[in-house]
Design an enzyme around this catalytic site. Structure first.
Site, PDB file in Angstrom:
ATOM      1  N   HIS A  15     -11.482  -9.277  -0.635  1.00 51.04           N
ATOM      2  CA  HIS A  15     -10.356  -8.514  -1.167  1.00 51.04           C
ATOM      3  C   HIS A  15     -10.237  -8.689  -2.679  1.00 51.04           C
ATOM      4  O   HIS A  15     -10.090  -9.807  -3.182  1.00 51.04           O
ATOM      5  CB  HIS A  15      -9.083  -9.018  -0.481  1.00 51.04           C
ATOM      6  N   GLU A  42     -13.887  -5.296  -1.964  1.00 54.77           N
ATOM      7  CA  GLU A  42     -12.891  -4.244  -2.080  1.00 54.77           C
ATOM      8  C   GLU A  42     -12.315  -4.285  -3.481  1.00 54.77           C
ATOM      9  O   GLU A  42     -12.122  -5.359  -4.051  1.00 54.77           O
ATOM     10  CB  GLU A  42     -11.788  -4.470  -1.033  1.00 54.77           C
ATOM     11  N   HIS A  57      -4.602  -2.819  -9.414  1.00 56.83           N
ATOM     12  CA  HIS A  57      -3.870  -2.566  -8.167  1.00 56.83           C
ATOM     13  C   HIS A  57      -2.527  -1.900  -8.414  1.00 56.83           C
ATOM     14  O   HIS A  57      -2.206  -0.873  -7.821  1.00 56.83           O
ATOM     15  CB  HIS A  57      -3.659  -3.878  -7.401  1.00 56.83           C
ATOM     16  N   GLU A 117     -10.808   1.325  -3.060  1.00 57.40           N
ATOM     17  CA  GLU A 117      -9.525   1.903  -2.698  1.00 57.40           C
ATOM     18  C   GLU A 117      -9.038   2.771  -3.849  1.00 57.40           C
ATOM     19  O   GLU A 117      -8.861   2.290  -4.978  1.00 57.40           O
ATOM     20  CB  GLU A 117      -8.474   0.836  -2.379  1.00 57.40           C
TER      21      GLU A 117
END
Length: 248
Positions: A15, A42, A57, A117
């Site tokens: 992650h 990710e 993020h 993502e």
């Protein structure tokens, strides 16, 4: 019942590079994750005001950089000057925000895999999906395994599908709202990526029976990983690069 297409990705996905051991979404984090033996990562990707795809993020800069305000409202020349490491620890002070191209070239050179993502600034969902997919299609052209593009935002996945339909896509879910499986099918997704607590045998069977894969975020406890493996899920995203063996 549809048979899932061949799945080229490993079960374990680190992650944001190395979870919490290094500043998230920096090249230092991905290098550290690789040093722990992880082969897939990710990351979160969004657009600068002048169209550069970079890793971050949050919509805003305060938590993980020395900047302030909405990241997507700044040009890349400003974002590139920010410190994205000092918030984590003195060891990483001065670590910059990477572009997706920086990370892609490192992954490709080291034969590592990536889950991107798509994390759009609100109001830029489709444009961000298109930009990420267009760039990814160019950077991974000719590679054996493309990146997996995922998003919580259906509009972002639709933009990615329209720009580069050959790239695999996954729908991220934090709850199983009505019509969630149909929505993923309409977007041409190959995977559903859920909060790990949402999976049970019925849901896993439904996803796999529809020809898709069942992945989970963010799994940091051994009991949770064991439960997901017993359910037959296909992928586990974790912060704990120091706890789990990705070869297991």
């Amino acid at each position: 019942m549809n048979s899932p297409a061949p799945w080229p990705y490993p079960r374990w996905i680190a992650h944001r590079g190395a979870g919490r051991l290094a500043p998230e979404n920096t090249l230092a984090a991905f290098r550290l994750g690789a040093q722990h033996g992880w082969r897939m990562f990710e990351c979160d990707a969004k657009l600068s005001a002048d169209g550069v795809v970079f890793l971050l993020h949050d919509a805003t800069l305060e938590r993980t950089t020395s900047g302030r305000g909405t990241a997507g409202e700044l040009p890349w020349s400003d974002l590139a000057q920010l410190d994205a490491g000092a918030w984590h620890s003195r060891q990483y002070a001065g670590e910059p925000i990477p572009t997706l191209e920086n990370l892609a070239r490192w992954c490709i050179a080291n034969r590592l895999l990536l889950n991107i993502e798509i994390k759009p600034t609100p109001g830029t969902e489709e444009a961000t999906g298109r930009a990420v997919a267009t760039l990814a299609a160019r950077l991974w052209h000719g590679q054996d395994v493309p990146p997996l593009l995922t998003s919580f935002q259906p509009l972002a996945l639709a933009g990615a599908r329209d720009a580069a339909p050959q790239l695999p896509r996954g729908l991220l879910l934090d709850k199983l709202h009505e019509g969630w499986l149909h929505a993923a099918q309409q977007l041409g997704c190959v995977a559903i990526v859920c909060n790990h607590a949402l999976w049970d045998r019925e849901q896993v069977s439904a996803v796999q029976g529809a020809g898709m894969r069942a992945l989970s975020y963010t799994v940091n406890d051994e009991w949770a990983a064991e439960r997901l493996i017993a359910l037959g899920t296909d992928g586990i995203i974790s912060d704990r690069v120091d706890l789990f063996s990705p070869a297991g």
